[in-house]
Write a protein that holds these residues in place. Structure first.
Motif, PDB file in Angstrom:
ATOM      1  N   ASN A  91       0.744  -1.271  -0.086  1.00  0.00           N
ATOM      2  CA  ASN A  91       0.051   0.091   0.047  1.00  0.00           C
ATOM      3  C   ASN A  91       0.645   1.224  -0.002  1.00  0.00           C
ATOM      4  O   ASN A  91       0.223   2.407  -0.263  1.00  0.00           O
ATOM      5  N   SER A 222     -11.753   7.628  -8.297  1.00  0.00           N
ATOM      6  CA  SER A 222     -11.889   7.347  -6.779  1.00  0.00           C
ATOM      7  C   SER A 222     -13.142   8.050  -6.301  1.00  0.00           C
ATOM      8  O   SER A 222     -14.068   7.688  -5.737  1.00  0.00           O
ATOM      9  N   TRP A 229     -20.482   3.407  -4.405  1.00  0.00           N
ATOM     10  CA  TRP A 229     -20.417   2.793  -3.270  1.00  0.00           C
ATOM     11  C   TRP A 229     -21.774   3.314  -2.446  1.00  0.00           C
ATOM     12  O   TRP A 229     -22.540   2.681  -1.839  1.00  0.00           O
ATOM     13  N   LYS A 238     -15.706  -2.191  -8.511  1.00  0.00           N
ATOM     14  CA  LYS A 238     -14.218  -2.902  -8.817  1.00  0.00           C
ATOM     15  C   LYS A 238     -14.045  -2.710 -10.416  1.00  0.00           C
ATOM     16  O   LYS A 238     -12.865  -2.671 -10.905  1.00  0.00           O
ATOM     17  N   THR A 247      -5.392   2.856  -9.715  1.00  0.00           N
ATOM     18  CA  THR A 247      -6.410   1.843  -9.256  1.00  0.00           C
ATOM     19  C   THR A 247      -6.032   0.319 -10.014  1.00  0.00           C
ATOM     20  O   THR A 247      -6.544  -0.401  -9.559  1.00  0.00           O
ATOM     21  N   ASP A 250      -3.721  -1.086  -7.797  1.00  0.00           N
ATOM     22  CA  ASP A 250      -4.267  -1.413  -6.569  1.00  0.00           C
ATOM     23  C   ASP A 250      -5.054  -2.853  -6.844  1.00  0.00           C
ATOM     24  O   ASP A 250      -4.934  -3.677  -6.172  1.00  0.00           O
ATOM     25  N   THR A 254      -4.254  -6.427  -5.257  1.00  0.00           N
ATOM     26  CA  THR A 254      -5.242  -6.881  -4.199  1.00  0.00           C
ATOM     27  C   THR A 254      -5.801  -8.287  -4.654  1.00  0.00           C
ATOM     28  O   THR A 254      -5.952  -9.352  -3.854  1.00  0.00           O
ATOM     29  N   SER A 260      -4.339  -5.303   0.797  1.00  0.00           N
ATOM     30  CA  SER A 260      -5.694  -4.858   1.238  1.00  0.00           C
ATOM     31  C   SER A 260      -6.085  -3.889   0.067  1.00  0.00           C
ATOM     32  O   SER A 260      -5.457  -2.696   0.058  1.00  0.00           O
ATOM     33  N   SER A 261      -7.275  -3.688  -0.261  1.00  0.00           N
ATOM     34  CA  SER A 261      -7.667  -2.956  -1.235  1.00  0.00           C
ATOM     35  C   SER A 261      -7.944  -1.464  -0.793  1.00  0.00           C
ATOM     36  O   SER A 261      -8.373  -1.205   0.472  1.00  0.00           O
ATOM     37  N   ASN A 262      -7.710  -0.230  -1.669  1.00  0.00           N
ATOM     38  CA  ASN A 262      -7.901   1.060  -1.271  1.00  0.00           C
ATOM     39  C   ASN A 262      -9.177   1.415  -1.726  1.00  0.00           C
ATOM     40  O   ASN A 262      -9.814   2.636  -1.559  1.00  0.00           O
ATOM     41  N   ARG A 266     -13.504  -1.480   0.684  1.00  0.00           N
ATOM     42  CA  ARG A 266     -12.363  -2.507   0.316  1.00  0.00           C
ATOM     43  C   ARG A 266     -12.828  -3.615  -0.626  1.00  0.00           C
ATOM     44  O   ARG A 266     -12.419  -4.637  -0.499  1.00  0.00           O
ATOM     45  N   GLY A 268     -12.181  -4.332  -3.377  1.00  0.00           N
ATOM     46  CA  GLY A 268     -11.416  -4.767  -4.786  1.00  0.00           C
ATOM     47  C   GLY A 268     -11.654  -6.120  -5.349  1.00  0.00           C
ATOM     48  O   GLY A 268     -12.320  -6.673  -4.915  1.00  0.00           O
TER      49      GLY A 268
END
Length: 301
Positions: A91, A222, A229, A238, A247, A250, A254, A260-262, A266, A268
């Motif tokens: 990360n 983002s 979300w 995703k 991303t 990322d 993941t 761990s997804s950002n 989470r 991912g």
């Protein structure tokens, strides 16, 4: 009008000078040496080495900005006798991707835009070096400079974790996963940055294009992910990650590197969707190389 008669001796002012020209009889090192030299010079140039003091300021400051937080994390972890680091190795580059983007925006145009602006590309190709040598050397140098920028902080974290007597196997696995992640990031970012910079001889335009491609795209993706979300469209989160370089990395780490997804919540990608992420990353790297080859087919004439 000359009054000298035919056959007369040349005036005393006429001279034939021997300038001492001699043929080069040394070793001709060829394309491989030229390619290695261009690679080394480009890596050094990314950090201002061999250039003026002013050219060293920004890359060295950014390098310090990348490393200092890692050193602080290590110091805090050792002082508090923690059994793990406060941030995963995978990360670290995602959290600091703004610094990485600024470094690339500053150095990618410096690597290629100057050659385009001053029309020095034909001079390179007049030597035993071809278009593929130039592209491979510049691509490799930019990716290597980015890898150094992102890998050194991970090594600081790793050494600090071992000094803090954290579990050797866990830390070694973590740093290995982190190094794989930043190697992929360096190739992706390096290729995209050079493509943006090579499209124009104007350094300012190259800087703006790199920032738009990396930093602005990450912010936009983002934001849309967060909106999706919050509105309950969790399944699309995703897939939205496919539209930003940060991303994308990322998602790959993941799915395959235990990170761990950002992403919001989470959420991912799993291994199945992760394959799509990996294919997109590899396609962008290969596509960047292809675009650079096509670009220098024209400017090298």
């Amino acid at each position: 009008m000359s009054t000298q008669t035919p056959g007369a001796a040349a005036p005393e002012t006429a001279r034939i000078h021997n300038i001492g020209y001699r043929h080069y009889d040394g070793a001709r090192l060829g394309r491989a040496y030229a390619r290695r030299s261009l690679f080394a010079q480009s890596v050094r140039g990314a950090y201002g080495l061999g250039r003026s003091a002013k050219s060293k300021v920004l890359p060295m400051i950014l390098f310090a900005v990348m490393c200092v937080p890692a050193a602080i994390m290590v110091a805090v972890a050792i002082a508090t006798k923690a059994n793990k680091l406060p941030l995963e190795y995978t990360n670290y580059a995602i959290v600091t991707q703004g610094v990485i983007g600024i470094f690339l925006a500053a150095q990618a145009p410096q690597s290629v835009s100057r050659d385009l602006r001053f029309k020095s590309i034909p001079l390179y190709f007049s030597r035993p070096i071809e278009r593929i040598d130039y592209v491979v050397a510049k691509f490799g140098a930019m990716a290597s400079a980015l890898f150094v920028l992102t890998a050194v902080p991970l090594l600081i974290l790793y050494v600090g974790a071992l000094l803090g007597k954290m579990d050797f196997a866990t830390q070694t696995k973590g740093v290995a996963q982190g190094l794989v992640s930043v190697a992929l990031l360096a190739l992706l970012y390096g290729g995209l940055g050079l493509v943006m910079a090579a499209l124009t001889p104007r350094r300012g335009f190259g800087v703006a294009a790199v920032i738009a491609t990396l930093i602005i795209s990450f912010g936009a993706v983002s934001t849309v992910q967060a909106i999706a979300w919050e509105t309950g469209s969790t399944g699309v989160v995703k897939w939205l990650g496919l539209f930003s370089p940060a991303t994308l990395i990322d998602g790959v780490q993941t799915a395959f590197l235990g990170a761990s997804s950002n992403f919001p919540g989470r959420a991912g990608p799993d291994a199945g969707v992760g394959v799509v992420y990996l294919l997109v990353v590899l396609a962008l790297i290969a596509g960047s190389y292809g675009v650079l080859m096509r670009r220098y087919r024209k400017v090298g004439l």
